[in-house]
Design an enzyme around this catalytic site. Structure first.
Site, PDB file in Angstrom:
ATOM      1  N   GLY A  94       0.817  -8.798  -3.748  1.00  0.00           N
ATOM      2  CA  GLY A  94      -0.309  -9.765  -4.276  1.00  0.00           C
ATOM      3  C   GLY A  94       0.404 -11.087  -4.719  1.00  0.00           C
ATOM      4  CG  ASP A 146       1.448 -17.769  -2.237  1.00  0.00           C
ATOM      5  OD1 ASP A 146       1.789 -18.071  -1.436  1.00  0.00           O
ATOM      6  OD2 ASP A 146       1.590 -16.728  -3.113  1.00  0.00           O
ATOM      7  NE  ARG A 167       7.935 -12.828  28.580  1.00  0.00           N
ATOM      8  CZ  ARG A 167       9.159 -13.489  28.621  1.00  0.00           C
ATOM      9  NH1 ARG A 167       9.368 -14.460  29.167  1.00  0.00           N
ATOM     10  NH2 ARG A 167      10.141 -12.734  28.028  1.00  0.00           N
ATOM     11  CG  LEU A 198       6.016 -11.418  -0.861  1.00  0.00           C
ATOM     12  CD1 LEU A 198       5.288 -12.355   0.217  1.00  0.00           C
ATOM     13  CD2 LEU A 198       6.207 -11.998  -1.937  1.00  0.00           C
ATOM     14  CG  ASP A 214      -3.694 -10.583  -2.227  1.00  0.00           C
ATOM     15  OD1 ASP A 214      -4.346  -9.765  -2.221  1.00  0.00           O
ATOM     16  OD2 ASP A 214      -2.408 -10.305  -1.806  1.00  0.00           O
ATOM     17  CG  HIS A 228      -1.792  -1.085   1.181  1.00  0.00           C
ATOM     18  ND1 HIS A 228      -3.294  -0.910   1.119  1.00  0.00           N
ATOM     19  CD2 HIS A 228      -1.788  -2.550   1.199  1.00  0.00           C
ATOM     20  CE1 HIS A 228      -3.961  -2.214   1.301  1.00  0.00           C
ATOM     21  NE2 HIS A 228      -2.845  -2.948   1.498  1.00  0.00           N
ATOM     22  CB  ILE A 237       5.280 -17.076  -2.091  1.00  0.00           C
ATOM     23  CG1 ILE A 237       5.673 -18.184  -3.112  1.00  0.00           C
ATOM     24  CG2 ILE A 237       6.090 -15.927  -2.031  1.00  0.00           C
ATOM     25  CD1 ILE A 237       5.857 -17.880  -4.448  1.00  0.00           C
TER      26      ILE A 237
END
Length: 408
Positions: free
Chosen positions: A335, A273, A250, A333, A298, A149, A275
């Site tokens: 998508g 996938d 924890r 990464l 995705d 994003h 990945i």
């Protein structure tokens, strides 16, 4: 644009309208129904729906117009993908008006048939375009967990629920186009807005948040009906936050919700996938909560296209081989390019689960997540006759939309 889950190739459902009233009988089928494989069974379809033959014959007394021999193949509900950014050169985030969105969705829908996908939810990432898609990732997420994003598009909800109304185009009294949103509850204003989002019939997905488990547990202890932990960079589906920080005993982070006994455990999205999520992480999630797995692709615009440079929203990305997509500037990464049927096969391989469990992770579970299990995701009487025929390797052999076979 359709406001419900997008039915693949809605036009194809209406082609040859007179044929939809035919009574279709499927024989020699191995039905995946009611958490079982029912050998050598039959299935009756009429007017685009799965019907009870006894009731039908008692009322009308008709014999089947068409008999389809499944030849011992598995017959399952059509696959449902609740997170797909695009495919075949179409990027949903770049379709800036309703007509372009309709054309783009039609193109993707027709292409997905070969993979057994009969319903999907178009997904739009945080971008400069007006957000009016069916599933939205962001912009109310943490900058350090934003994945692909654009950080300049991220924001807080300092104005509370009114910020969500403005950004997502929510309009009380109308059927909402936005169905799923992924938010980070520690972003300012998000936690206080969750109850209003749920009341607006939005499925709220927790994702792109910090590692600490305190915030998601606070959300769940507030009795707000959140039921999905969405995939995203460093969320439960990828288990990346746990992996990056060592999954501390924890502080197991959001992934710790899969082991909780204090509240109902949520559904969780997995890009299967190998990945985005390591097979061992997928196995751990499955062992913790097998009934919560929701397989998603995705997939982005490069799915179905050769390796090369493309975009995800406004972000330049590169498809490397047939498996990996990265942001060109930073290697993150961006998508995936996997298909939903491949996710089903991988899930079975990675977890050792049964065929039934693998199929239900792409049919029943996403339908339950969306609250449409009465019409999608099952072979129950009254459900839409969206079907996929599979061999024992879970390869797609035939596909049906509303009882009509389509070319794959």
């Amino acid at each position: 644009m359709p406001s419900q889950v997008n039915q693949v190739v809605s036009k194809l459902q209406r082609n040859k309208e007179h044929n939809r009233s035919r009574l279709v009988k499927i024989v020699n089928a191995r039905l995946i129904r009611d958490h079982k494989i029912i050998d050598d069974d039959v299935l009756y379809l009429y007017n685009g729906k799965i019907i009870d033959p006894q009731t039908y014959f008692f009322t009308f007394g008709n014999v089947p117009d068409v008999v389809i021999d499944a030849k011992g193949l598995l017959v399952a509900p059509g696959f449902i993908d609740v997170q797909i950014n695009g495919a075949f050169g179409v990027d949903f985030s770049q379709l800036q008006n309703e007509e372009k969105m309709r054309i783009g969705i039609d193109k993707v829908a027709k292409g997905l048939l070969k993979y057994g996908c009969t319903s999907f939810v178009p997904t739009i990432i945080s971008s400069g375009v007006e957000i009016n898609g069916a599933e939205i990732l962001g912009p109310f997420i943490e900058p350090d967990k934003c994945g692909a994003h654009e950080e300049s598009h991220l924001r807080t909800a300092s104005g509370g629920f009114s910020d969500f109304v403005k950004v997502y185009g929510l309009d009380e009294g109308k059927d909402q186009i936005v169905k799923i949103v992924t938010v980070a509850p520690e972003v300012e204003g998000v936690l206080d807005s969750l109850e209003d989002l749920v009341h607006a019939r939005i499925t709220v997905s927790l994702g792109m948040l910090s590692h600490m488990i305190a915030t998601p547990m606070c959300v769940y202890s507030s009795n707000i009906n959140l039921n999905y932990l969405g995939h995203s960079s460093a969320t439960v589906a990828q288990a990346e936050s746990a992996v990056e920080k060592g999954f501390h005993h924890r502080d197991p982070g959001i992934i710790g919700l899969l082991g909780t006994t204090r509240v109902s455990r949520p559904y969780y999205g997995i890009i299967c996938d190998g990945i985005h999520v390591h097979p061992n992480s997928i196995k751990m999630a499955y062992d913790s909560h097998p009934d919560g797995a929701v397989l998603v692709t995705d997939a982005m615009a490069a799915m179905g296209l050769p390796p090369g440079d493309y975009t995800l929203g406004d972000i330049p990305v590169r498809k490397i081989g047939d498996e990996r997509v990265e942001v060109i500037d930073n290697g993150r990464l961006a998508g995936s390019v996997i298909t939903i049927d491949a996710c089903v096969r991988n899930f079975r391989e990675f977890t050792g689960c049964t065929i039934i469990e693998a199929v239900e992770a792409a049919t029943l579970h996403p339908a339950e997540l969306l609250g449409i299990q009465n019409i999608k995701g099952t072979l129950n009487v009254g459900a839409d006759a969206d079907l996929v025929f599979l061999n024992d390797d879970l390869k797609v052999m035939r596909c049906f939309i509303a009882g009509e076979e389509v070319d794959i």
